[in-house]
Design an enzyme around this catalytic site. Sequence first.
Site, PDB file in Angstrom:
ATOM      1  N   LYS A 398       0.837  -1.108   0.050  1.00  0.00           N
ATOM      2  CA  LYS A 398      -0.128   0.037  -0.144  1.00  0.00           C
ATOM      3  C   LYS A 398       0.904   1.233  -0.078  1.00  0.00           C
ATOM      4  O   LYS A 398       0.849   2.341  -0.935  1.00  0.00           O
ATOM      5  CB  LYS A 398      -0.999  -0.023   1.064  1.00  0.00           C
ATOM      6  CG  LYS A 398      -1.864   1.041   1.182  1.00  0.00           C
ATOM      7  CD  LYS A 398      -2.823   1.256   2.351  1.00  0.00           C
ATOM      8  CE  LYS A 398      -2.190   1.401   3.744  1.00  0.00           C
ATOM      9  NZ  LYS A 398      -3.025   1.460   4.916  1.00  0.00           N
ATOM     10  N   TYR A 399       1.773   1.285   0.920  1.00  0.00           N
ATOM     11  CA  TYR A 399       2.583   2.748   1.057  1.00  0.00           C
ATOM     12  C   TYR A 399       3.588   2.939  -0.159  1.00  0.00           C
ATOM     13  O   TYR A 399       3.924   3.931  -0.631  1.00  0.00           O
ATOM     14  CB  TYR A 399       3.487   2.779   2.357  1.00  0.00           C
ATOM     15  CG  TYR A 399       2.336   2.729   3.442  1.00  0.00           C
ATOM     16  CD1 TYR A 399       1.582   3.933   3.744  1.00  0.00           C
ATOM     17  CD2 TYR A 399       2.259   1.765   4.428  1.00  0.00           C
ATOM     18  CE1 TYR A 399       0.734   3.774   4.935  1.00  0.00           C
ATOM     19  CE2 TYR A 399       1.285   1.635   5.361  1.00  0.00           C
ATOM     20  CZ  TYR A 399       0.326   2.868   5.642  1.00  0.00           C
ATOM     21  OH  TYR A 399      -0.537   2.886   6.527  1.00  0.00           O
ATOM     22  N   ASP A 485      -9.543  18.038  13.213  1.00  0.00           N
ATOM     23  CA  ASP A 485     -10.082  17.230  12.592  1.00  0.00           C
ATOM     24  C   ASP A 485     -10.118  17.961  11.266  1.00  0.00           C
ATOM     25  O   ASP A 485     -10.162  19.154  11.202  1.00  0.00           O
ATOM     26  CB  ASP A 485     -11.708  17.570  13.141  1.00  0.00           C
ATOM     27  CG  ASP A 485     -12.547  16.597  12.295  1.00  0.00           C
ATOM     28  OD1 ASP A 485     -12.378  16.528  11.223  1.00  0.00           O
ATOM     29  OD2 ASP A 485     -13.606  15.902  12.717  1.00  0.00           O
ATOM     30  N   GLU A 508      -5.598   8.177   3.761  1.00  0.00           N
ATOM     31  CA  GLU A 508      -5.741   6.717   3.625  1.00  0.00           C
ATOM     32  C   GLU A 508      -7.032   6.397   4.506  1.00  0.00           C
ATOM     33  O   GLU A 508      -7.071   5.485   5.273  1.00  0.00           O
ATOM     34  CB  GLU A 508      -4.772   5.942   3.990  1.00  0.00           C
ATOM     35  CG  GLU A 508      -4.205   6.255   5.360  1.00  0.00           C
ATOM     36  CD  GLU A 508      -2.847   5.370   5.633  1.00  0.00           C
ATOM     37  OE1 GLU A 508      -2.940   4.247   5.499  1.00  0.00           O
ATOM     38  OE2 GLU A 508      -1.902   5.904   6.616  1.00  0.00           O
ATOM     39  N   GLU A 517     -15.872   3.870   6.244  1.00  0.00           N
ATOM     40  CA  GLU A 517     -15.379   4.436   7.037  1.00  0.00           C
ATOM     41  C   GLU A 517     -15.298   6.069   6.759  1.00  0.00           C
ATOM     42  O   GLU A 517     -14.547   6.815   7.535  1.00  0.00           O
ATOM     43  CB  GLU A 517     -13.720   4.317   7.516  1.00  0.00           C
ATOM     44  CG  GLU A 517     -13.784   2.681   8.019  1.00  0.00           C
ATOM     45  CD  GLU A 517     -11.977   2.327   8.117  1.00  0.00           C
ATOM     46  OE1 GLU A 517     -11.256   3.210   8.027  1.00  0.00           O
ATOM     47  OE2 GLU A 517     -11.981   1.187   8.596  1.00  0.00           O
TER      48      GLU A 517
END
Length: 766
Positions: A398-399, A485, A508, A517
């Site tokens: 992924k990274y 946030d 991500e 999510e």
Amino acid sequence: MAASEEPPTYFYIGQHDSKRTAPVTGSQVSGAYNAGYDMITSPISNAAYRSKVKSLLSAYQTAVCDEECEDEESVPFPIVPSLTPEHTNLTPDDSISSLLAFTSQWIDLASPDPAVAHVSRQVFNQEIAYAAFCGVNNVVVPGPRHHGDVQLTQYARAISYALSIGPYLQIQILLPMSQEPKEGPPADPEHFFHQAREFFMTDADDESLPSSGHYESWDAWNLIRSVCKFHGRLSVGVSVPRQLPPMSLQSRWFSEPLRFIVFPDSSFIPNNKGYPVLSKASQEMITRYMRLKTPPWVLLQDVGSVQDDSPVAMSFSPSGSLAPTPAEAARSATKPKDTTDPTSHLRYLRHLQATQPQRSMVDRFAVGYQDYLQSPLQPLTDNLESITYEVFEKDPIKYEWYQRAVALALQDLHQQIQGKRPIVVAVVGAGRGPLVTRVLRASADTGVPVSAWAVEKNPNAYVLLQRHNLTNPLWNKSVTVVKTDMRAWQGPILPSGEVGKVDILVSELLGSFADNELSPECLDGVQHVLHPDHGINIPQSYTAHLTPLATPKIHQDLSFRSGDDRWELPYVVMLHQYDYLSLANLSPGMGGKADAEPIPDVQQAWEFSHPLSPAILAQAKLRQGGSAAGGSGGAVGGDGANEHNARFSRMRFKIQNRGVCHGLGGYFESVLYEARSGKQVELSTNPVTMDEKSKDMISWFPIIFPLKTPLHVPDNGEMDVSMWRQTDDRKVWFEWMVEVFHRVDGKRYRLGASELRSSWKNACLM
């Protein structure tokens, strides 16, 4: 886990003599151990008991056939007496844990003759009760003779009752993996099949019924476990033929609670030296089955007898290598090889055990997570622990892919702004900072200077990010860390003191279903900091995908949990013991080739793209707060400010081979970045495309949307899946429903439908 740390695969192998009529002795158990077996099978009762019961049944049948007997109902069914020491040698001794006890193979629980079925049930119940008393852990019950659906329910009812007799007893049903359409009578003349009266047999034999084909055995098992309500102490064992059935049927058995697989002598073929070996297809099947979280045992059937306290036939070292004993080495040097060695089949399986292929990177990572249900993360409402971040950061793909995407975006923007200033890159939801590190590496690799920002609301992760900025030589105090946030962040502060814009926004926030999510809501909320002309989101888009699944193990797990809302929650799970119901590489009604790996039909439900159109965001802002200009409110509550992120999809799946749907498997694909050159960097958990787009990625497990009541679907059936993503401005939840259809003479008939499931009570809070 490194390859060198991979735990060895061990085969638990048992010896099964299908013609054994007397329970084994402790001496025979020792002989089996010395030969290299881990267990041995034993009948519960013996031939004397069979003779006793048969004489009782014969006496009854003689009585009812007597010319003087005018009313058959006046003759009571025979009563089978209790077991005596004359009828069984099984005792509760130290060797009992090494035995797999077999109920009598000569009874017929599914007989259409009521007298035969009645006597068979008495024998069966007595054997189950006595085995439980002796402390037997596992009892194997031979599968039913196929006399028709009515008789099969009689068999299933008997199994259901037996589960209540021994509260700790594990019961396994032994069935052929694949059954020919027409099954002949048992070869054993003593089998109670031959005791049934012709009147009942003729009445039960309906030649007009279509053949069930390869799936007849699975059909029987499916009915049995359904009647037993997916009981946790009920499992299945299958006998493997030499010619394996289609891969689609192998996959179906793989998804079931498979306790053991039986290899009779007929499953083996001789190699060029005369020794028994399995076909390559059978070897591959064993490897696949042995990767289960609880691998099945292996029973070798009728491959040679075990002698009492026989000499050791082989030694098995802790490293997994096989070595002959000194006596064997001496014999092999002076005598020709003996291909009739009763342990040759066992030796071969131990060789397969020692030479099992290495697990893939994903399989090694998933050890311990297989079919383990987890609630999806809610990073907006929960502050994650460091260990949770650490698990994700172990991903080797992924990274690296994120770094490639950032590098391409940097090169494109560098050309666009002609290198007049550093590119402003913000990682929002930075966690412990792995993406920040990748942004800095991409900058170093491309030579494009960046101004890096890390935005994180988790106060604990914020401390670690600051520490990285002070101690990590790559960061070198060059990263500006902001605790907030992301939706409340005003943007980067320029040297002039003004609030600037971000050129590349990296996140991500994807979940197992891409949007579960709240990535859409988060990125909508932070889009105000993105440069309106050339700003780039990484990822740029993501799609959610679905396919119907058979997951009896997961369904059983949920069935024994408490709380009605357990069926209303999607679960993140490393799917392992499951079967695809809709396949893209099979023709309708075809089982497919035995060596053809099933390719699922995985369909797209919906898509999200970023950055969002300014007009959509403007309308959302207008609706926020309930002004008159914003309309009368949202469709499911709230003002409707987030309704642009609601979705609905209806998908139709073709089901080639009949089965049972226990839920929907969810996956995602994402385009991290598409360069001006056309080159794309993509991530995928979709089983059809993941090897092509991001092979060996381990950050995301699939998601499953369960059904409380499993849905049966026939051969060449259809399943319509309706899926909703709902929002009331405060939370986001999913709703799902499945319908089953069948076409007859061109018309489409609905056979059943699930309840509408909803995760509203467990919604993700915004």
